[in-house]
Design an enzyme around this catalytic site. Structure first.
Site, PDB file in Angstrom:
ATOM      1  CE  LYS A 116      54.025 -12.158  37.107  1.00 32.37           C
ATOM      2  NZ  LYS A 116      53.166 -12.691  38.117  1.00 32.37           N
ATOM      3  CE  LYS A 198      59.117 -14.936  41.183  1.00 30.89           C
ATOM      4  NZ  LYS A 198      58.130 -14.553  42.092  1.00 30.89           N
ATOM      5  CE  LYS A 201      51.689 -18.376  43.184  1.00 28.58           C
ATOM      6  NZ  LYS A 201      51.320 -17.127  42.529  1.00 28.58           N
TER       7      LYS A 201
HETATM    8  P1  ATP Z   1      53.759 -15.865  39.656  1.00 30.29           P
HETATM    9  O1  ATP Z   1      54.701 -16.746  38.947  1.00 30.29           O
HETATM   10  O2  ATP Z   1      52.332 -16.152  39.353  1.00 30.29           O
HETATM   11  O3  ATP Z   1      54.108 -14.426  39.589  1.00 30.29           O
HETATM   12  P2  ATP Z   1      55.023 -16.490  42.162  1.00 30.29           P
HETATM   13  O4  ATP Z   1      55.373 -17.936  42.196  1.00 30.29           O
HETATM   14  O5  ATP Z   1      56.091 -15.507  41.963  1.00 30.29           O
HETATM   15  O6  ATP Z   1      53.828 -16.270  41.147  1.00 30.29           O
HETATM   16  P3  ATP Z   1      53.625 -14.912  44.107  1.00 30.29           P
HETATM   17  O7  ATP Z   1      52.154 -15.052  44.285  1.00 30.29           O
HETATM   18  O8  ATP Z   1      54.086 -13.774  43.297  1.00 30.29           O
HETATM   19  O9  ATP Z   1      54.241 -16.229  43.497  1.00 30.29           O
HETATM   20  O10 ATP Z   1      54.352 -14.927  45.495  1.00 30.29           O
HETATM   21  C1  ATP Z   1      53.795 -15.374  46.697  1.00 30.29           C
HETATM   22  C2  ATP Z   1      54.831 -15.350  47.783  1.00 30.29           C
HETATM   23  O11 ATP Z   1      55.822 -16.333  47.545  1.00 30.29           O
HETATM   24  C3  ATP Z   1      55.578 -14.024  47.891  1.00 30.29           C
HETATM   25  O12 ATP Z   1      55.852 -13.774  49.247  1.00 30.29           O
HETATM   26  C4  ATP Z   1      56.842 -14.276  47.143  1.00 30.29           C
HETATM   27  O13 ATP Z   1      57.905 -13.453  47.566  1.00 30.29           O
HETATM   28  C5  ATP Z   1      57.107 -15.725  47.502  1.00 30.29           C
HETATM   29  N1  ATP Z   1      57.858 -16.374  46.445  1.00 30.29           N
HETATM   30  C6  ATP Z   1      57.449 -16.587  45.173  1.00 30.29           C
HETATM   31  N2  ATP Z   1      58.375 -17.233  44.463  1.00 30.29           N
HETATM   32  C7  ATP Z   1      59.419 -17.423  45.311  1.00 30.29           C
HETATM   33  C8  ATP Z   1      60.697 -18.024  45.164  1.00 30.29           C
HETATM   34  N3  ATP Z   1      61.072 -18.552  44.016  1.00 30.29           N
HETATM   35  N4  ATP Z   1      61.519 -18.058  46.227  1.00 30.29           N
HETATM   36  C9  ATP Z   1      61.153 -17.523  47.412  1.00 30.29           C
HETATM   37  N5  ATP Z   1      59.957 -16.933  47.616  1.00 30.29           N
HETATM   38  C10 ATP Z   1      59.098 -16.878  46.588  1.00 30.29           C
END
Ligand code: ATP
Ligand code: LTN
Length: 334
Positions: A116, A198, A201
Site C-alpha cells: 500500500k 489478488k 476491491k
Molecule cells: P483493498 O483492496 O481495499 O485492500 P481488499 O479487497 O483486499 O481491499 P479487505 O478489506 O482488505 O479487502 O479484505 C476483507 C476480507 O476479504 C479479508 O478477510 C480478506 O482476506 C478477504 N479478501 C480480500 N480479497 C480477497 C481475495 N482476492 N481472495 C480471497 N479473500 C479476499
C-alpha cells in the site's frame, strides 16, 4: 445442565471500493457458514479505511452499503452483531495501548504496508503503518477464538497472536489467543486481468474484479475478458494462474471440490469454462442482489440493527478494556 458457551468469531472488511467476489469467497461465505455455531461480531471497519484518503460523502454511503450487503449475503442480524467500528470507541482506545506493545520491526515486515505504501506514495501515513495493531485490537477486545479471513490476512493474524501472547506474558492471562479460519479453496481469488495479483476491491481497473452488485451482463462480460493462457487445457497447475483462478471460483461457488471441478471441465474449452463460471457467479449473486434491493428500502430497520449491535459490542469489549487498563496500572474510575 450447564450450557456450553459458544466460541467467539470476529471479522471485518474495510469500506474501501465495493465488495468483491474475492471478499465473498475468501471471507463472507465462511462468516455465513459459521454464524450458527459461534457468537459472531462482523464489523464494517471504517477506521481502517481512513489509512487511504476517502471522500467523506462517498465513505458514508459506502459504509451503509457494506452493512446492507452483509445482511443481504445471509448474515442474520438476530444471531450476529453487525456494526460500524467507529461506533464502538473501545477499538481505538485499545489500539493505543497495544501500539505500545508492538515493535516497529514487526510492523515493517508487513507486506500489506509495503504494497500500500508503494501504491500511495504521496500518503504513507502512520495509520497505514500501525493498521495491524488496530486489527489486533478489533480481535482481542472480544476474546475472539476464530477469525475467518482470506489468506492475505495471515501475517496480520500472526501479529495479533504475537501481541496477545506478549501482553499475557507480561501481565498474566488477559487475551484469548485467536486462530485464523482460511478457506481451502478460494482463500486468494486473483485479479481477472492480472491473475498473479489478488482480486482487490480498490483496483483502479474495474475489469479486474467482480463486484457483488454487478449486473449479470457485466459479470458475463468481465469473465469473458478474463486473462487466461494459450495452451487451451483446463487443469489446475502451476503457472496457469488465470485458469486456476476460474477453477477456484467455480469450485467454491458450485460446491464441487477441485478434483470434481477438473473432471467436470475435462474435454471442454476455455469458452465453455468461462460461460459456466459466469453462470455460477450470476446465480450465486442473484439472491444477494435481490435481498440488497429490498433492504435498501428499509433503512430504519438497518439503523436499528447497527445501533443495537454497537451497544452490545461496546458492553462486551469494555470488559476487556477495563481489564487491560487495570493490568497496565491506570487508576480505576470507580
Ligand atoms: P483493498 O483492496 O481495499 O485492500 P481488499 O479487497 O483486499 O481491499 P479487505 O478489506 O482488505 O479487502 O479484505 C476483507 C476480507 O476479504 C479479508 O478477510 C480478506 O482476506 C478477504 N479478501 C480480500 N480479497 C480477497 C481475495 N482476492 N481472495 C480471497 N479473500 C479476499
Ligand atoms: N485487515 C483486514 C480487515 C480487518 C479485519 C479485522 C479482519 C480489520 N480488522 C479484524 C479480521 C478481523 C483486511 O482484510 N484488510
Amino acid at each position: 445442565m450447564e450450557k456450553v458457551k459458544k466460541k467467539v468469531i470476529f471479522s471485518g472488511i474495510q469500506p474501501s471500493g465495493c465488495l468483491t467476489l474475492g471478499n465473498y469467497i475468501g471471507a463472507l461465505k465462511n462468516w455465513i457458514k459459521l454464524q450458527d455455531e459461534y457468537n459472531c461480531c462482523f464489523s464494517v471497519v471504517d477506521l481502517h479505511s481512513l489509512t487511504v484518503r476517502q471522500d467523506p460523502k462517498e465513505l458514508r454511503r459506502r459504509c451503509m452499503d457494506f452493512l446492507v450487503q452483509y445482511i443481504a449475503c445471509g448474515l442474520d442480524p438476530e444471531k450476529n452483531l453487525l456494526f460500524f467500528q467507529s461506533h464502538v470507541s473501545t477499538h481505538a482506545e485499545l489500539a493505543w495501548i497495544l501500539n505500545c506493545y508492538t515493535y516497529m520491526g514487526e510492523l515493517s515486515r508487513m507486506t500489506q504496508f509495503k504494497d500500500k505504501s508503494a501504491k500511495h506514495e504521496d500518503n504513507i501515513n502512520s495509520g497505514l503503518f500501525t493498521y495491524p495493531v488496530l486489527m489486533a485490537s478489533d480481535i482481542l477486545l472480544y476474546q475472539t477464538d476464530l477469525v475467518p479471513v482470506g489468506s492475505d490476512q495471515k501475517q496480520h493474524l500472526e501479529i495479533a497472536r504475537d501481541i496477545a501472547l506478549r501482553f499475557n506474558h507480561i501481565y498474566g492471562e488477559t487475551f484469548t489467543v485467536p486462530e485464523g479460519y482460511i478457506p481451502e479453496v478460494g482463500a486468494r481469488i486473483m485479479s481477472l486481468q492480472e491473475p498473479t495479483k489478488k482480486m482487490s476491491k480498490s483496483d483502479d481497473n474495474e475489469n479486474a474484479f467482480i463486484a457483488l452488485l454487478d449486473s449479470p451482463d457485466v459479470i458475463r462480460r468481465k469473465v469473458k475478458r478474463a486473462v487466461t493462457d494459450s495452451d487451451n487445457e483446463i487443469r489446475f497447475a502451476e503457472g496457469k494462474d488465470g485458469i486456476n483462478n476460474l477453477l477456484s471460483i467455480y469450485s467454491s461457488l458450485s460446491g464441487k471440490n477441485m478434483q470434481q471441478t477438473e473432471e467436470h471441465f475435462a474435454d471442454k474449452g476455455y469458452g465453455q469454462l468461462k460461460e459456466e463460471v459466469a453462470e455460477v457467479v450470476v446465480e450465486s449473486l442473484r439472491p444477494i442482489q435481490e435481498k440488497y434491493k429490498q433492504m435498501m428500502n428499509d433503512k430504519d430497520y438497518v439503523q436499528q440493527i447497527y445501533t443495537a449491535s454497537a451497544e452490545k459490542a461496546l458492553s462486551i469489549s469494555s470488559r476487556t478494556l477495563k481489564k487491560v487498563y487495570k493490568k497496565v496500572g491506570f487508576v480505576p474510575k470507580n
